[in-house]
Write an enzyme that holds these catalytic residues in place. Structure first.
Site, PDB file in Angstrom:
ATOM      1  CB  CYS A  33      -0.892   0.050   1.249  1.00  0.00           C
ATOM      2  SG  CYS A  33      -2.046  -1.311   1.419  1.00  0.00           S
ATOM      3  CB  CYS A 310     -30.127  25.690 -39.610  1.00  0.00           C
ATOM      4  SG  CYS A 310     -30.877  26.476 -41.045  1.00  0.00           S
TER       5      CYS A 310
END
Length: 342
Positions: A33, A310
């Site tokens: 760890c 668009c």
């Protein structure tokens, strides 16, 4: 040589300041760890210390799944905070969905608030409310009805929205709209109608940029029948586009519109030739994921057709929805781009 006493004291204190300087391994578990790991403190006689993670692995130890000592950097609380932020960014306008998504993170509401505040200096609720307010401010500079603004950012009633807005802005949504919305003039110095493969198309300019492009019968412009170098160049590039010889327009554009409309029109210009996006995708693209309907309205108000594409915005189900030039022209434009997009 590492001092075992110093390392042990750092271990039992879970001292993150020494992470990376050494690692500890537990003989009885076979796991190693970081010093800051919050796992149960092992018995001292069962602990070994190593200078690097690789040394620990070479000795046969496995990396802890909690503190991930095998990774160069591991900050689980930061990762949780970033996941919360991403979840709020995507769902702030959908309260029920937001609550469900946050629950999947497996963190209590109190702990969630602590972690988020530590990383971003605001609570998750304060952050979400900030996104709602920013979206409301943007939408109120346009012509979306106030009720629709309220619905788009997650309010089910006008009274709740008014109370929320007044709390943050010290004025009503209507007062904010009057104060921040200015009329956008159409400064068309030149307007001329050209014959194209799609019929007659009117192009307008202010002398330095295109200000409008409309199909015949839709133009609100005056009867000024004067062309200039901008309108002529726009007509030339449009002809190339319709012949499949051009994919991108190289023209200065100056559409008149609100700040929100401008952001949508800028977003539309990033949709690649031959591709389409839904209103929801465009809304996310411009940073307002809850404003699909507002995007649709801005799309409808686009004053420079084709050049600001668009026509590349379709319904979420793939259906061809409204277009100022008519659905037949929209269909032709998309078919043209698909045919020449290979």
């Amino acid at each position: 040589m590492m001092d075992r006493d110093i390392c042990w004291n750092a271990l039992i204190a879970c001292d993150a300041s020494v992470d990376g300087r050494f690692f500890y391994a537990v003989k009885t578990t076979g796991i190693f760890c970081r010093p800051s790991c919050r796992s149960k403190t092992p018995r001292q006689e069962n602990v070994e210390f190593f200078g690097t993670a690789q040394d620990a692995m070479n000795a046969g130890y496995r990396p802890c799944k909690r503190c991930r000592p095998d990774l160069l950097s591991y900050k689980p609380l930061l990762e949780i905070a970033e996941r919360m932020k991403s979840t709020i960014d995507d769902n702030f306008a959908k309260r029920d969905a937001l609550a469900r998504e946050l629950q999947t993170l497996g963190v209590t509401q109190r702990r969630m608030s602590e972690i988020f505040r530590e990383q971003y200096h605001v609570t998750p609720l304060e952050y979400a409310d900030g996104l709602r307010m920013n979206t409301a401010r943007e939408l109120l500079t346009g012509d979306m009805p106030i009720l629709d603004v309220a619905l788009h950012i997650g309010f089910e009633s006008l009274s709740a929205f008014y109370g929320f807005f007044r709390k943050h802005e010290q004025m009503s949504p209507g007062e904010y709209r009057k104060l921040h919305t200015k009329p956008q003039p159409h400064n068309h110095l030149a307007c001329y109608t050209y014959d194209t493969a799609l019929g007659k198309v009117g192009v307008a300019s202010d002398g330095s940029a295109v200000t409008g492009l409309r199909f015949e019968g839709l133009s609100p412009w005056n009867d000024n029948r004067t062309a200039d170098k901008i309108t002529d160049e726009a007509a030339r590039q449009l002809e190339e586009y319709l012949a499949g010889k051009r994919r991108r327009f190289d023209l200065p554009l100056n559409p008149a519109g609100t700040a929100f409309q401008q952001s949508v029109w800028q977003g539309l210009q990033t949709i690649p030739y031959g591709e389409t996006r839904s209103y929801a995708q465009v809304a996310k693209m411009v940073g307002n994921p809850g404003a699909s309907r507002a995007v649709g309205m801005a799309n409808n108000k686009n004053p420079i057709l084709i050049l600001i594409p668009c026509h590349r915005v379709i319904g979420a189900d793939g259906a061809l929805v409204g277009y100022a030039g008519g659905l037949e022209i929209k269909k032709k434009l998309l078919e043209l781009e698909r045919s020449f997009g290979g």
